[in-house]
Write a protein that holds these residues in place. Structure first.
Motif, PDB file in Angstrom:
ATOM      1  N   TRP A  60     -26.866 -41.289 162.492  1.00 50.12           N
ATOM      2  CA  TRP A  60     -26.566 -41.253 163.915  1.00 50.12           C
ATOM      3  C   TRP A  60     -27.222 -40.040 164.573  1.00 50.12           C
ATOM      4  O   TRP A  60     -27.661 -39.116 163.906  1.00 50.12           O
ATOM      5  N   CYS A 100     -25.136 -45.518 168.709  1.00 54.54           N
ATOM      6  CA  CYS A 100     -24.455 -44.669 167.720  1.00 54.54           C
ATOM      7  C   CYS A 100     -23.099 -44.237 168.272  1.00 54.54           C
ATOM      8  O   CYS A 100     -22.083 -44.280 167.567  1.00 54.54           O
ATOM      9  N   ARG A 101     -23.102 -43.836 169.530  1.00 53.86           N
ATOM     10  CA  ARG A 101     -21.863 -43.391 170.177  1.00 53.86           C
ATOM     11  C   ARG A 101     -20.850 -44.533 170.253  1.00 53.86           C
ATOM     12  O   ARG A 101     -19.658 -44.331 170.054  1.00 53.86           O
ATOM     13  N   VAL A 110     -19.043 -45.326 166.795  1.00 48.83           N
ATOM     14  CA  VAL A 110     -18.197 -44.295 166.186  1.00 48.83           C
ATOM     15  C   VAL A 110     -16.736 -44.736 166.045  1.00 48.83           C
ATOM     16  O   VAL A 110     -16.159 -44.597 164.957  1.00 48.83           O
ATOM     17  N   ASN A 137     -14.767 -44.887 162.555  1.00 51.53           N
ATOM     18  CA  ASN A 137     -13.513 -44.140 162.400  1.00 51.53           C
ATOM     19  C   ASN A 137     -12.405 -45.059 161.899  1.00 51.53           C
ATOM     20  O   ASN A 137     -11.637 -44.693 161.008  1.00 51.53           O
ATOM     21  N   GLY A 194     -21.311 -40.014 157.342  1.00 58.12           N
ATOM     22  CA  GLY A 194     -22.314 -39.926 158.377  1.00 58.12           C
ATOM     23  C   GLY A 194     -23.425 -38.975 157.977  1.00 58.12           C
ATOM     24  O   GLY A 194     -23.229 -38.071 157.171  1.00 58.12           O
ATOM     25  N   LEU A 242     -18.835 -36.324 169.653  1.00 55.33           N
ATOM     26  CA  LEU A 242     -18.844 -37.778 169.507  1.00 55.33           C
ATOM     27  C   LEU A 242     -17.507 -38.339 169.041  1.00 55.33           C
ATOM     28  O   LEU A 242     -17.335 -39.555 168.995  1.00 55.33           O
ATOM     29  N   ILE A 299     -16.224 -38.083 166.014  1.00 52.85           N
ATOM     30  CA  ILE A 299     -16.347 -38.587 164.638  1.00 52.85           C
ATOM     31  C   ILE A 299     -15.215 -38.008 163.797  1.00 52.85           C
ATOM     32  O   ILE A 299     -15.016 -36.797 163.763  1.00 52.85           O
TER      33      ILE A 299
END
Length: 152
Positions: free
Chosen positions: A47, A54-55, A58, A62, A75, A93, A95
């Motif tokens: 990412w 990618c955003r 997430v 998760n 990641g 982000l 993550i």
């Protein structure tokens, strides 16, 4: 003198032997030990902060990481951020899965992808089974792992 050389060689052997056994450190500087990952499917997601898909994926990653202990989500920052920069990007982000500070591409025999996001599925034996390009969902990743003979 022989004793010093012998001790030095033994120390180096122990250190080098341990290098293969781990995956470096995560975004918090904590070691990522192979023992923690052995016997689990790995979802390795590359990412970048500037990558809109990618955003978007997430939250899905998760969710997968928090609901399936038999699957390890890892990641990797495409821009090779390290230390505080990596920790800040991870926080920005949202993550919540582990992000490796070192790219495992060499370890897994991966070529650098020209596109993002890209996700690799690695089986319980450490073999890369699939390369998935584009945004992924938790359900889609689990379905693909099951098709490959993995997680129930």
């Amino acid at each position: 003198m022989k004793r010093i050389i012998t001790l030095t060689v033994l120390s180096l052997a122990v250190l080098l032997g341990g290098c293969d056994a781990d995956w470096g450190v995560d975004q918090h500087g904590r070691p990522v030990a192979s023992d923690d990952l052995d016997g689990r499917w790995l979802v390795i997601n590359y990412w970048a902060e500037w990558c809109a898909p990618c955003r978007t994926e997430v939250p899905e990653l998760n969710r997968l990481a928090s609901t399936r202990p038999d699957v390890a989500v890892l990641g990797v920052n495409f821009d090779e951020l390290r230390g505080e920069q990596l920790a800040q990007a991870v926080e920005a982000l949202g993550i919540r899965f582990r992000v490796l500070s070192e790219d495992p591409a060499e370890r897994l025999g991966l070529e650098r992808s020209p596109v993002l996001p890209v996700t690799y599925l690695v089986d319980t034996q450490g073999k890369v089974r699939e390369r998935l390009v584009g945004e992924q969902s938790a359900d889609g990743l689990l379905a693909r792992i099951e098709q490959l003979g993995g997680a129930d």
